[in-house]
Design a protein around this motif. Structure first.
Motif, mmCIF file in Angstrom:
data_model
loop_
_atom_site.group_PDB
_atom_site.id
_atom_site.type_symbol
_atom_site.label_atom_id
_atom_site.label_comp_id
_atom_site.label_asym_id
_atom_site.label_seq_id
_atom_site.Cartn_x
_atom_site.Cartn_y
_atom_site.Cartn_z
ATOM 1 N N GLN A 1 52.819 35.477 42.401
ATOM 2 C CA GLN A 1 51.471 35.532 42.953
ATOM 3 C C GLN A 1 50.548 34.580 42.219
ATOM 4 O O GLN A 1 49.712 33.879 42.837
ATOM 5 C CB GLN A 1 50.934 36.957 42.878
ATOM 6 N N ALA A 2 50.675 34.514 40.884
ATOM 7 C CA ALA A 2 49.814 33.630 40.103
ATOM 8 C C ALA A 2 50.079 32.169 40.436
ATOM 9 O O ALA A 2 49.138 31.353 40.476
ATOM 10 C CB ALA A 2 50.043 33.886 38.615
ATOM 11 N N ASP B 1 48.373 31.408 43.801
ATOM 12 C CA ASP B 1 46.925 31.286 43.648
ATOM 13 C C ASP B 1 46.558 29.975 42.975
ATOM 14 O O ASP B 1 45.564 29.330 43.340
ATOM 15 C CB ASP B 1 46.402 32.476 42.841
ATOM 16 N N ARG C 1 46.751 27.165 45.460
ATOM 17 C CA ARG C 1 45.631 27.242 46.412
ATOM 18 C C ARG C 1 44.351 26.723 45.769
ATOM 19 O O ARG C 1 43.589 25.946 46.384
ATOM 20 C CB ARG C 1 45.466 28.685 46.878
ATOM 21 N N GLN C 2 44.082 27.153 44.541
ATOM 22 C CA GLN C 2 42.870 26.709 43.846
ATOM 23 C C GLN C 2 42.911 25.215 43.564
ATOM 24 O O GLN C 2 41.877 24.521 43.638
ATOM 25 C CB GLN C 2 42.675 27.509 42.547
ATOM 26 N N THR D 1 37.006 27.668 38.354
ATOM 27 C CA THR D 1 37.861 28.585 39.104
ATOM 28 C C THR D 1 39.329 28.181 38.958
ATOM 29 O O THR D 1 40.224 29.033 38.784
ATOM 30 C CB THR D 1 37.467 28.596 40.582
ATOM 31 N N SER E 1 42.549 30.225 37.232
ATOM 32 C CA SER E 1 43.836 30.406 37.923
ATOM 33 C C SER E 1 44.990 29.867 37.089
ATOM 34 O O SER E 1 46.083 30.457 37.045
ATOM 35 C CB SER E 1 43.791 29.702 39.283
ATOM 36 N N ARG F 1 48.203 32.014 35.652
ATOM 37 C CA ARG F 1 49.603 31.618 35.878
ATOM 38 C C ARG F 1 50.384 31.530 34.566
ATOM 39 O O ARG F 1 51.522 32.013 34.445
ATOM 40 C CB ARG F 1 49.645 30.276 36.609
#
Length: 385
Positions: free
Chosen positions: A118-119, A122, A125-126, A139, A143, A147
């Motif tokens: 999941q990390a 994300d 995506r960021q 941001t 993230s 991770r």
């Protein structure tokens, strides 16, 4: 007149008879013949020279079996003193608790893998949004940190799983090699491994077995000189065969080879430590036995040997009595070696055609004649079996 002279006549006759008899005895005396002695030439045959020593046996492997995890002993899976194969489970220590801990660690590892997945999603995506300037760099940094923490947590979970698996494996104490296991030192239901590793038993490997012995400095030099003469390397010397016999055995029935030679001589004893390796499939040799050891290091094709009884000694050393061509006894100084099948090896001082006195030694006096009788039959004692 005749009666008065009769005693004088008888006396004169007796004196004449005594003188005549004495003369006859002196004329008939004959010197005694030379004494008879038995002689034989030296036995000539091929021999093998050995280094003889006394040593002791030792196991090549001996290990104390210990409890490496804490728990109650659940079962003992062997009979005391029985042979076991490598990998055989000998003791079981409360495995259920450690199995649950392993499953717990495995579950935590699965959770850490999901968190990391999941990390990473994300983070991607960021990173894409930052390129399009849709979110701030702060941001993305958050993230990235999330991770990295997820990756570290997964590594920690993987390590915990391995530790739990190792501890679970320790609940079964297995034989590290083929051997004999001693009597158990703990009982079923006893708590083990509380403060420190608890010894459960000992396993010993008996086949093959070590034989440790010492060689004196003079013998070391003899072997080295012979090795140089034959062009042997150090590695070849270490592969010399050895023969071993128990104190109650006849001969040397156990065969092996040299395994180790110390690089230095012990200054306090003047000896060199040597070790042999001997197959022991029937476990006749047990660790701690005192044994007789011999190492063949040289062969001689035409050695001369005589019975040990034919060898005498005085302040000048060892000697034998020989009869020369005139049948006169001579004392011959000799250098002797070890016994070989009941006969003494003569290193020097004799020739193959010499006649050695083997019986009647008390009648053989150096410088005097004898009547030599060649020994009949085979004078060689039967070899030891």
């Amino acid at each position: 007149m005749r009666l008065r002279n009769a005693p004088l006549v008888r006396i004169a006759f007796a004196v004449a008879a005594f003188v005549s008899l004495s003369a006859c005895e002196q004329n008939s005396f004959v010197a005694p013949p030379p004494p008879k002695v038995e002689v034989a030439p030296p036995v000539q045959r091929a021999i093998t020279r050995y280094l003889d020593a006394t040593g002791n046996t030792a196991p090549i492997k001996t290990v104390d079996l210990v409890a490496r995890v804490q728990g109650f002993l659940q079962s003992i899976n062997y009979q005391d003193g029985s042979p076991v194969k490598e990998g055989t489970t000998l003791f079981t220590i409360e495995p259920e608790t450690y199995k649950l801990k392993l499953e717990q660690a495995q579950a935590a590892e699965v959770g850490a893998q999901a968190t990391l997945k999941q990390a990473e999603a994300d983070f991607k995506r960021q990173a894409d949004l930052v390129q399009r300037q849709a979110v701030s760099q702060a941001t993305l940094d958050t993230s990235t940190s999330t991770r990295d923490n997820a990756q570290a947590n997964l590594q920690q979970a993987q390590v915990n799983t391995k530790i739990a698996a190792v501890n679970y494996g320790y609940t079964n104490v297995a034989a590290p090699f083929d051997g004999i296991v001693s009597n158990h030192l703990v009982s079923v239901g006893e708590l083990v491994g509380v403060a420190s590793p608890t010894q459960l038993a000992t396993i010993v490997q008996l086949d093959p077995i070590y034989v440790n012995f010492n060689v004196n400095e003079q013998d070391v030099q003899r072997v080295r000189d012979e090795a140089r003469r034959r062009g042997m390397t150090t590695a070849e010397i270490r592969q010399l065969p050895i023969e071993v016999g128990l104190q109650t055995e006849t001969g040397y029935p156990h065969k092996g080879k040299l395994d180790y030679v110390s690089p230095t001589v012990n200054q306090s004893t003047g000896t060199l430590a040597v070790r042999g390796l001997v197959p022991n499939p029937d476990r006749v040799l047990l660790p701690g036995f005192y044994v007789r050891v011999r190492v063949p290091f040289d062969k001689q094709d035409n050695a001369l040997l005589v019975p040990d009884v034919a060898i005498g000694s005085d302040q000048g050393g060892r000697y034998v009595l020989v009869v020369n061509a005139d049948n006169v006894v001579e004392q011959r100084k000799v250098a002797t070696g070890p016994l070989d099948e009941g006969l003494r090896i003569i290193e020097s001082g004799l020739k193959a055609d010499d006649r050695v006195v083997t019986a009647g030694l008390l009648r053989a006096i150096p410088g005097q004649k004898v009547d030599p009788q060649m020994q009949k039959g085979d004078a060689t004692p039967a070899p030891a079996k």
